[in-house]
Design an enzyme around this catalytic site. Structure first.
Site, PDB file in Angstrom:
ATOM      1  N   THR A   1      43.124  43.952  39.744  1.00 46.36           N
ATOM      2  CA  THR A   1      44.095  43.167  40.523  1.00 46.36           C
ATOM      3  C   THR A   1      45.497  43.560  40.028  1.00 46.36           C
ATOM      4  OG1 THR A   1      43.597  41.375  38.962  1.00 46.36           O
ATOM      5  CG2 THR A   1      42.658  41.181  41.156  1.00 46.36           C
TER       6      THR A   1
ATOM      7  N   THR B   1      41.592  38.802  37.386  1.00 44.77           N
ATOM      8  CA  THR B   1      42.688  37.858  37.136  1.00 44.77           C
ATOM      9  C   THR B   1      43.446  37.576  38.434  1.00 44.77           C
ATOM     10  OG1 THR B   1      42.860  38.756  34.925  1.00 44.77           O
ATOM     11  CG2 THR B   1      44.728  37.464  35.708  1.00 44.77           C
TER      12      THR B   1
ATOM     13  N   CYS C   1      47.174  43.727  31.860  1.00 50.45           N
ATOM     14  CA  CYS C   1      47.058  42.266  31.722  1.00 50.45           C
ATOM     15  C   CYS C   1      48.408  41.637  31.404  1.00 50.45           C
ATOM     16  CB  CYS C   1      46.048  41.922  30.638  1.00 50.45           C
ATOM     17  SG  CYS C   1      44.357  42.243  31.149  1.00 50.45           S
TER      18      CYS C   1
HETATM   19  N1  NAD Z   1      40.866  45.256  30.787  1.00 54.87           N
HETATM   20  C1  NAD Z   1      41.083  44.084  30.254  1.00 54.87           C
HETATM   21  O1  NAD Z   1      41.335  43.967  29.083  1.00 54.87           O
HETATM   22  C2  NAD Z   1      41.033  42.836  31.068  1.00 54.87           C
HETATM   23  C3  NAD Z   1      40.909  41.632  30.377  1.00 54.87           C
HETATM   24  C4  NAD Z   1      40.827  40.474  31.085  1.00 54.87           C
HETATM   25  C5  NAD Z   1      40.876  40.517  32.464  1.00 54.87           C
HETATM   26  N2  NAD Z   1      41.022  41.689  33.120  1.00 54.87           N
HETATM   27  C6  NAD Z   1      41.041  41.649  34.579  1.00 54.87           C
HETATM   28  O2  NAD Z   1      39.759  42.065  35.036  1.00 54.87           O
HETATM   29  C7  NAD Z   1      39.879  42.804  36.241  1.00 54.87           C
HETATM   30  C8  NAD Z   1      39.247  44.172  36.083  1.00 54.87           C
HETATM   31  O3  NAD Z   1      39.963  44.867  35.108  1.00 54.87           O
HETATM   32  P1  NAD Z   1      39.432  46.159  34.366  1.00 54.87           P
HETATM   33  O4  NAD Z   1      40.344  46.385  33.232  1.00 54.87           O
HETATM   34  O5  NAD Z   1      37.976  46.077  34.124  1.00 54.87           O
HETATM   35  O6  NAD Z   1      39.697  47.245  35.485  1.00 54.87           O
HETATM   36  P2  NAD Z   1      39.264  48.801  35.417  1.00 54.87           P
HETATM   37  O7  NAD Z   1      40.275  49.541  36.196  1.00 54.87           O
HETATM   38  O8  NAD Z   1      38.951  49.193  34.020  1.00 54.87           O
HETATM   39  O9  NAD Z   1      37.890  48.814  36.199  1.00 54.87           O
HETATM   40  C9  NAD Z   1      37.770  48.611  37.531  1.00 54.87           C
HETATM   41  C10 NAD Z   1      36.626  49.453  38.049  1.00 54.87           C
HETATM   42  O10 NAD Z   1      36.457  49.129  39.411  1.00 54.87           O
HETATM   43  C11 NAD Z   1      36.172  50.329  40.110  1.00 54.87           C
HETATM   44  N3  NAD Z   1      36.476  50.112  41.501  1.00 54.87           N
HETATM   45  C12 NAD Z   1      37.664  50.213  42.138  1.00 54.87           C
HETATM   46  N4  NAD Z   1      37.518  49.887  43.435  1.00 54.87           N
HETATM   47  C13 NAD Z   1      36.221  49.567  43.606  1.00 54.87           C
HETATM   48  C14 NAD Z   1      35.461  49.109  44.711  1.00 54.87           C
HETATM   49  N5  NAD Z   1      35.999  48.922  45.901  1.00 54.87           N
HETATM   50  N6  NAD Z   1      34.155  48.890  44.519  1.00 54.87           N
HETATM   51  C15 NAD Z   1      33.576  49.066  43.312  1.00 54.87           C
HETATM   52  N7  NAD Z   1      34.243  49.496  42.233  1.00 54.87           N
HETATM   53  C16 NAD Z   1      35.550  49.722  42.382  1.00 54.87           C
HETATM   54  C17 NAD Z   1      36.990  51.382  39.433  1.00 54.87           C
HETATM   55  O11 NAD Z   1      36.450  52.668  39.666  1.00 54.87           O
HETATM   56  C18 NAD Z   1      36.887  50.952  37.971  1.00 54.87           C
HETATM   57  O12 NAD Z   1      35.803  51.579  37.330  1.00 54.87           O
HETATM   58  C19 NAD Z   1      41.366  42.830  36.573  1.00 54.87           C
HETATM   59  O13 NAD Z   1      41.671  41.740  37.391  1.00 54.87           O
HETATM   60  C20 NAD Z   1      42.008  42.615  35.225  1.00 54.87           C
HETATM   61  O14 NAD Z   1      43.279  42.036  35.331  1.00 54.87           O
HETATM   62  C21 NAD Z   1      41.085  42.858  32.442  1.00 54.87           C
END
Ligand code: NAD
Length: 409
Positions: free
Chosen positions: A82, A117, A252
């Protein structure tokens, strides 16, 4: 609620959040991890996790890049990015597209859980928009993720999980699912909006605290006082909060305040406090650039160490340390090294660097443990005697200052 044996979970998005979650869940439930990125799934199937978060991928975890494979699942957990757009407004395109696809295979008694998020209210609006028309009764929940990339202590099985849902049945199902992977360290938020808001403010609070220290860094710099010396002294007080100055990037802390700002705009509330910190944090790239540029010269060989968004992670997304590197590279030829970046575009290895002629300037930007170790062992061979060592965060304060011009910012 489906019996434990009947639970079949799909985790959508195999990134920093989804992969560790799916991996843990697969040890207790039938679980499939889905990602749109075929290449990533191929690598994961070979046991290769480029996020570096997992020691081992469970054999029980099924992985796929084919959406049809999710048809038989009955619990969908969405862990998709997001981000914000170039105007710093929430960009929910990926999530909306995915919800639209899920709506085609979702069944009446299935459950949808979102982990991405959001701003308060977003889950309900989106779920109703994409699934509400098809079903008059829905089971959905929101459970924010707290994992901290690179942190091997506060891992998914050790941290308390906040859960929330639109009905008690779903809340109870979520308690069963998440409780099984973290020894029941579950907090049930009063409702979904509360859980969404709780996640946001965890990061807004960090941003604010770092913003304050960054502002103090600028003030003390004019007064010719080192922020690091001040923090060392202040930290001896039992209740002083130990925040350090630096560049706030990633997906984040540097993003979530804009989600809160978005909802403030919607309700015509002008925030004074957290957006000041956000703007201060955004301004730190130019602050550091100006400071560093004063020490550089066209004839110098310069090495920049660490380009990830923070230490001990190979995550480059929204990395302000990489932006700082690019800023410096506009005026000077700068080599860089980051052992944690796995991206093939970022070919760099310290062997090549070690074999090169010593540098005139070494800039330590992101102090990954590996870089700190590398520097301790190699500083003599990579930095000329009398060269300039710019250490953004005072990591080498005890270095032999007779051999180098040690500068911390
Ligand atoms: N990374 C962190 O530390 C963290 C911590 C807390 C919350 N978040 C939140 O969690 C969410 C995910 O973050 P993240 O860091 O895991 O993201 P990321 O970018 O690491 O992973 C997202 C994954 O989704 C895949 N993707 C993209 N479009 C897609 C679709 N249409 N269908 C299926 N897969 C798809 C991407 O290829 C990628 O592998 C976000 O909202 C982020 O703000 C992240």
């Amino acid at each position: 609620m489906p019996k434990k044996k009947k639970i079949f979970i799909s985790v959508i998005g195999m990134g920093y959040v989804g992969l560790p979650l799916a991996n843990q869940l697969s040890k207790h439930f039938k679980t499939i991890g889905y990602d749109i990125n075929k290449n990533k799934i191929l690598k994961l199937k070979k046991g290769l996790d480029e996020t570096g978060e997992l020691k081992k991928i469970s054999k029980k975890l099924k992985l796929t890049s084919k959406f049809e494979d999710l048809i038989k699942t009955n619990i969908f957990i969405v862990c998709l990015p997001t981000p914000v757009n170039k105007h710093k407004k929430p960009d929910l395109k990926i999530l909306k597209n995915s919800l639209s696809k899920i709506s085609k295979i979702f069944k009446q008694d299935d459950t949808l859980i979102i982990e991405s998020t959001f701003y308060p209210g977003a889950t309900e609006i989106l779920v109703n928009k994409y699934l509400g028309k098809k079903f008059n009764r829905l089971n959905f929940g929101y459970s924010p993720e707290r994992i901290n990339p690179g942190d091997k202590i506060n891992t998914i099985s050790k941290i308390t999980k906040v859960i929330s849902a639109n009905n008690n049945k779903t809340l109870s199902l979520m308690r069963t699912i998440y409780g099984s992977i973290n020894n029941n360290k579950i907090f049930s938020a009063k409702n979904i909006k509360v859980a969404e808001a709780a996640k946001l403010i965890e990061n807004v609070q960090r941003d604010l605290n770092i913003g304050l220290i960054n502002e103090l860094t600028k003030i003390f710099s004019i007064l010719n006082i080192s922020i690091h010396d001040v923090l060392e002294a202040s930290s001896t007080k039992w209740n002083f909060l130990k925040f350090k100055p630096g560049l706030v990037g990633g997906h984040c802390i540097g993003i979530d305040p804009y989600y809160l700002k978005f909802i403030c705009d919607k309700i015509n509330f002008k925030p004074n406090v957290f957006m000041s910190a956000r703007n201060t944090n955004e301004s730190m790239i130019s602050y550091y650039s100006e400071k560093i540029l004063k020490y550089l010269d066209q004839k110098y060989k310069i090495l920049y160490l660490g380009v990830a968004f923070k230490e001990n992670t190979g995550d480059l997304r929204n990395s302000k340390y990489f932006d700082l590197f690019k800023n410096l590279s506009k005026s000077y030829s700068v080599d860089y090294y980051d052992p944690l970046i796995k991206d093939a575009k970022f070919k760099n290895d310290y062997v090549t660097i070690s074999r090169k002629k010593p540098y005139d300037v070494v800039i330590l930007a992101v102090p990954h443990n590996k870089i700190v170790k590398f520097l301790r062992n190699n500083i003599r061979s990579i930095l000329k005697k009398g060269g300039i060592f710019i250490d953004l965060n005072n990591n080498f304060k005890n270095i032999n200052k007779n051999s180098y011009n040690y500068i911390t910012l």
